[in-house]
Scaffold this motif. Sequence first.
Motif, PDB file in Angstrom:
ATOM      1  N   THR A  24       0.943  -1.272  -0.075  1.00  0.00           N
ATOM      2  CA  THR A  24       0.163   0.153   0.007  1.00  0.00           C
ATOM      3  C   THR A  24       0.776   1.356  -0.138  1.00  0.00           C
ATOM      4  N   PHE A  25       0.476   2.139  -0.969  1.00  0.00           N
ATOM      5  CA  PHE A  25       1.164   3.478  -1.039  1.00  0.00           C
ATOM      6  C   PHE A  25       0.339   4.609  -1.384  1.00  0.00           C
ATOM      7  N   GLU A  26       0.012   5.531  -0.585  1.00  0.00           N
ATOM      8  CA  GLU A  26      -0.647   6.707  -0.778  1.00  0.00           C
ATOM      9  C   GLU A  26      -1.856   6.301  -1.109  1.00  0.00           C
ATOM     10  N   ASN A  27      -2.516   5.340  -0.137  1.00  0.00           N
ATOM     11  CA  ASN A  27      -3.969   4.686   0.054  1.00  0.00           C
ATOM     12  C   ASN A  27      -4.316   3.809  -1.197  1.00  0.00           C
ATOM     13  N   GLU A  28      -3.347   3.440  -2.060  1.00  0.00           N
ATOM     14  CA  GLU A  28      -3.531   2.669  -3.265  1.00  0.00           C
ATOM     15  C   GLU A  28      -2.974   1.269  -2.758  1.00  0.00           C
ATOM     16  N   THR A  29      -3.521   0.233  -2.756  1.00  0.00           N
ATOM     17  CA  THR A  29      -3.214  -1.123  -2.251  1.00  0.00           C
ATOM     18  C   THR A  29      -3.186  -2.096  -3.602  1.00  0.00           C
ATOM     19  N   TRP A  30      -2.151  -2.745  -3.719  1.00  0.00           N
ATOM     20  CA  TRP A  30      -1.865  -3.742  -4.722  1.00  0.00           C
ATOM     21  C   TRP A  30      -1.861  -5.232  -3.878  1.00  0.00           C
ATOM     22  N   MET A  62      12.389   8.597  -3.778  1.00  0.00           N
ATOM     23  CA  MET A  62      11.722   8.643  -2.442  1.00  0.00           C
ATOM     24  C   MET A  62      11.132   7.273  -2.177  1.00  0.00           C
ATOM     25  N   ASN A  63      10.765   7.003  -1.050  1.00  0.00           N
ATOM     26  CA  ASN A  63      10.145   5.570  -0.890  1.00  0.00           C
ATOM     27  C   ASN A  63       8.839   5.754  -1.694  1.00  0.00           C
ATOM     28  N   HIS A  64       8.481   4.415  -2.226  1.00  0.00           N
ATOM     29  CA  HIS A  64       7.367   4.576  -3.336  1.00  0.00           C
ATOM     30  C   HIS A  64       7.352   2.875  -3.658  1.00  0.00           C
ATOM     31  N   SER A  65       6.094   2.605  -3.859  1.00  0.00           N
ATOM     32  CA  SER A  65       5.787   1.247  -4.222  1.00  0.00           C
ATOM     33  C   SER A  65       6.814   0.828  -5.504  1.00  0.00           C
ATOM     34  N   ASN A  66       7.164   2.084  -6.490  1.00  0.00           N
ATOM     35  CA  ASN A  66       7.769   1.744  -7.633  1.00  0.00           C
ATOM     36  C   ASN A  66       9.454   1.214  -7.239  1.00  0.00           C
ATOM     37  N   PHE A  67       9.630   1.738  -6.092  1.00  0.00           N
ATOM     38  CA  PHE A  67      11.130   1.346  -5.560  1.00  0.00           C
ATOM     39  C   PHE A  67      11.179  -0.375  -5.668  1.00  0.00           C
ATOM     40  N   LEU A  68      10.177  -0.798  -5.133  1.00  0.00           N
ATOM     41  CA  LEU A  68      10.464  -2.395  -5.040  1.00  0.00           C
ATOM     42  C   LEU A  68       9.836  -3.145  -6.224  1.00  0.00           C
ATOM     43  N   VAL A  69       9.091  -2.367  -7.071  1.00  0.00           N
ATOM     44  CA  VAL A  69       8.825  -3.041  -8.277  1.00  0.00           C
ATOM     45  C   VAL A  69      10.035  -2.934  -8.919  1.00  0.00           C
ATOM     46  N   ALA A  70      10.789  -1.851  -9.066  1.00  0.00           N
ATOM     47  CA  ALA A  70      12.226  -1.751  -9.666  1.00  0.00           C
ATOM     48  C   ALA A  70      13.080  -2.788  -9.255  1.00  0.00           C
ATOM     49  N   LEU A  71      13.191  -3.120  -7.992  1.00  0.00           N
ATOM     50  CA  LEU A  71      14.186  -4.175  -7.372  1.00  0.00           C
ATOM     51  C   LEU A  71      13.679  -5.343  -7.804  1.00  0.00           C
ATOM     52  N   PHE A  72      12.744  -5.840  -7.740  1.00  0.00           N
ATOM     53  CA  PHE A  72      12.417  -7.056  -8.346  1.00  0.00           C
ATOM     54  C   PHE A  72      12.325  -7.179  -9.845  1.00  0.00           C
ATOM     55  N   HIS A 198       0.965 -10.390   9.171  1.00  0.00           N
ATOM     56  CA  HIS A 198       1.486  -9.079   9.575  1.00  0.00           C
ATOM     57  C   HIS A 198       1.418  -7.901   8.731  1.00  0.00           C
ATOM     58  N   ILE A 199       1.075  -6.835   9.278  1.00  0.00           N
ATOM     59  CA  ILE A 199       0.899  -5.763   8.486  1.00  0.00           C
ATOM     60  C   ILE A 199       1.927  -4.767   9.056  1.00  0.00           C
ATOM     61  N   ALA A 200       3.057  -4.639   8.135  1.00  0.00           N
ATOM     62  CA  ALA A 200       4.222  -3.720   8.520  1.00  0.00           C
ATOM     63  C   ALA A 200       4.186  -2.229   7.896  1.00  0.00           C
ATOM     64  N   LEU A 201       4.414  -1.249   8.622  1.00  0.00           N
ATOM     65  CA  LEU A 201       4.671  -0.091   8.144  1.00  0.00           C
ATOM     66  C   LEU A 201       6.028   0.468   7.962  1.00  0.00           C
ATOM     67  N   THR A 202       6.556   0.767   6.716  1.00  0.00           N
ATOM     68  CA  THR A 202       7.820   0.998   6.321  1.00  0.00           C
ATOM     69  C   THR A 202       7.892   2.641   6.212  1.00  0.00           C
ATOM     70  N   MET A 221       8.250 -11.670   1.710  1.00  0.00           N
ATOM     71  CA  MET A 221       8.366 -12.877   1.678  1.00  0.00           C
ATOM     72  C   MET A 221       7.498 -14.074   2.103  1.00  0.00           C
ATOM     73  N   ALA A 222       6.996 -13.673   3.544  1.00  0.00           N
ATOM     74  CA  ALA A 222       6.060 -14.326   4.601  1.00  0.00           C
ATOM     75  C   ALA A 222       4.838 -14.027   3.977  1.00  0.00           C
ATOM     76  N   GLY A 223       4.300 -13.331   3.031  1.00  0.00           N
ATOM     77  CA  GLY A 223       3.129 -13.108   2.570  1.00  0.00           C
ATOM     78  C   GLY A 223       2.209 -11.981   3.324  1.00  0.00           C
ATOM     79  N   GLY A 224       2.871 -11.102   3.901  1.00  0.00           N
ATOM     80  CA  GLY A 224       2.143 -10.165   4.876  1.00  0.00           C
ATOM     81  C   GLY A 224       1.791  -9.010   4.052  1.00  0.00           C
ATOM     82  N   HIS A 225       1.509  -7.737   4.398  1.00  0.00           N
ATOM     83  CA  HIS A 225       1.220  -6.553   3.960  1.00  0.00           C
ATOM     84  C   HIS A 225       1.972  -5.456   4.377  1.00  0.00           C
TER      85      HIS A 225
END
Length: 507
Positions: A24-30, A62-72, A198-202, A221-225
């Motif tokens: 979830t980033f800026e109230n948009e959840t994937w 900055m921190n963004h869901s796109n950061f993780l998309v790019a990593l993977f 788990h629901i983790a806030l980063t 990796m554990a399947g959390g949010h």
Amino acid sequence: MNPLGLATWLSARAQRDPHKPALTFENETWKYAELQRRVEEQAAFLASTGVSVGDRVAYLGMNHSNFLVALFAVNRLGATFVPLNYRLADDELTYILDDAGATALIADGQHVPIIDRIRGSLAVQSYLTFDGEFDGWLQHGPAEGGSVPEVEVSPDDVAAILYTSGTTGRPKGSILTHRNIWTGNVNWMLAVNYHGEHIALTSAPLFHSGGLCVMTLPVLMAGGHVIIHERFDADRVLADVETYRVTSLFLVPTMMLYLTQEATFDSADLSSLQIIVAGAAPVPKHLLELFGSRGIPVSQCWGMTETSTGATFLGTERALDKLGSCGTPGMLNEVKLIDFDGNDLNTPGVPGELCVRGDTVTPGYWNLPDATAAAQLDGGWFKTGDVAYQDSDGFYFICDRLKDLIISGGENVYPAEVESAIYTHSAVAEVAVIGMPDPEWGERVAAVVVPKQGATIELDELREFLGGALARYKLPRELVVVDELPRNTTGKIMKHVLRKDVGAIRS
């Protein structure tokens, strides 16, 4: 496929739990299926620009869901991800991009102007962005249906290079393999019981190993949010803990302090929090007690980028009776002390250098064989440069830093780098940079300066002078002018004496 590969285990998780919320980033959840789709599309886009196996792809943003998309996505192509600290000065970014040999660079819109300033001196071939239209930048919009086959990687292939501040004034690229990150994820799961609910806030920077590896990747990796904040904002963290019923936070002590200083802290519903994982410095007793009074356990740890973060872990139940301890070794790594002659040290209370061994440990530093060799011991042990001691129960306590590392607000600052920059000032004859205790930041950077004859220097002017060469968190917050620096018989500056003398001046 190698199950330890970053792109592989994400794909496996998406197949198992396609409809569970992932990011979830800026109230948009994937959900996981949506995250996987975006990773595959971005990998196809990167491949179309020429990114292939072994390439280094840098990311500035900055921190963004796109950061993780790019990593993977980068790892899906068998390439290497190089996250950049967006707080660095132009010269620092230039050095890292050149040292890494980055062939592609992804930047968010607000950092495009920074790269454009230094672009003429870079060897980067492809410049990519995901928001806004900029001259000379390839924009990747919401593509649909694009995909390329996942490249099979070896567990020991380089997944990421994370640059840490260097003791010689230059950043060092710490290599993390797929095996390192996978093992680190499992180490964290075993230490603090991350699981699929788990629901983790980063909110810590994702370019840091702390923001990326302590909670974000293990929970995925554990399947959390995972909820991502662009940056740390105490009021928003408290609000989103309520909104999303967050179970897990990763915070440095300074961030914990800021939460308690918010007007909404006392009234905030924090009942969903099952754990705060704290790192970078020991958590003060009053903060442990305050969060404990709200029913929120705090787990402290010690680690570094070179050990995929966590190497020792202190259980929440020992937080107060082992106050100041960083805990005991993780399930998947070993820890020992050596004396200053390199011999194993097992005597309680006697300080020695902390060493770590296991599949979480980096194979070395990028392009730095000498630094790699200096950090490695026979038997696979890695010398951390931190001084610690064990108590009679086997709990470790960090008590000093061999390399005079300063940790200010969770950021690592190496004095040699700051000193090198200060020496370029025309009024400075000699300088020593030390860390001094600070109630807000943990430590602050203090510059002890001997001015040239007849010259004067002021803190504000020095900070302004250094602003173009150093990130803001590395700038001195205190300036002490002295006639001479204390030295031992070999001419080495005695920084422990300086800390004592500066402390006496302040008191």
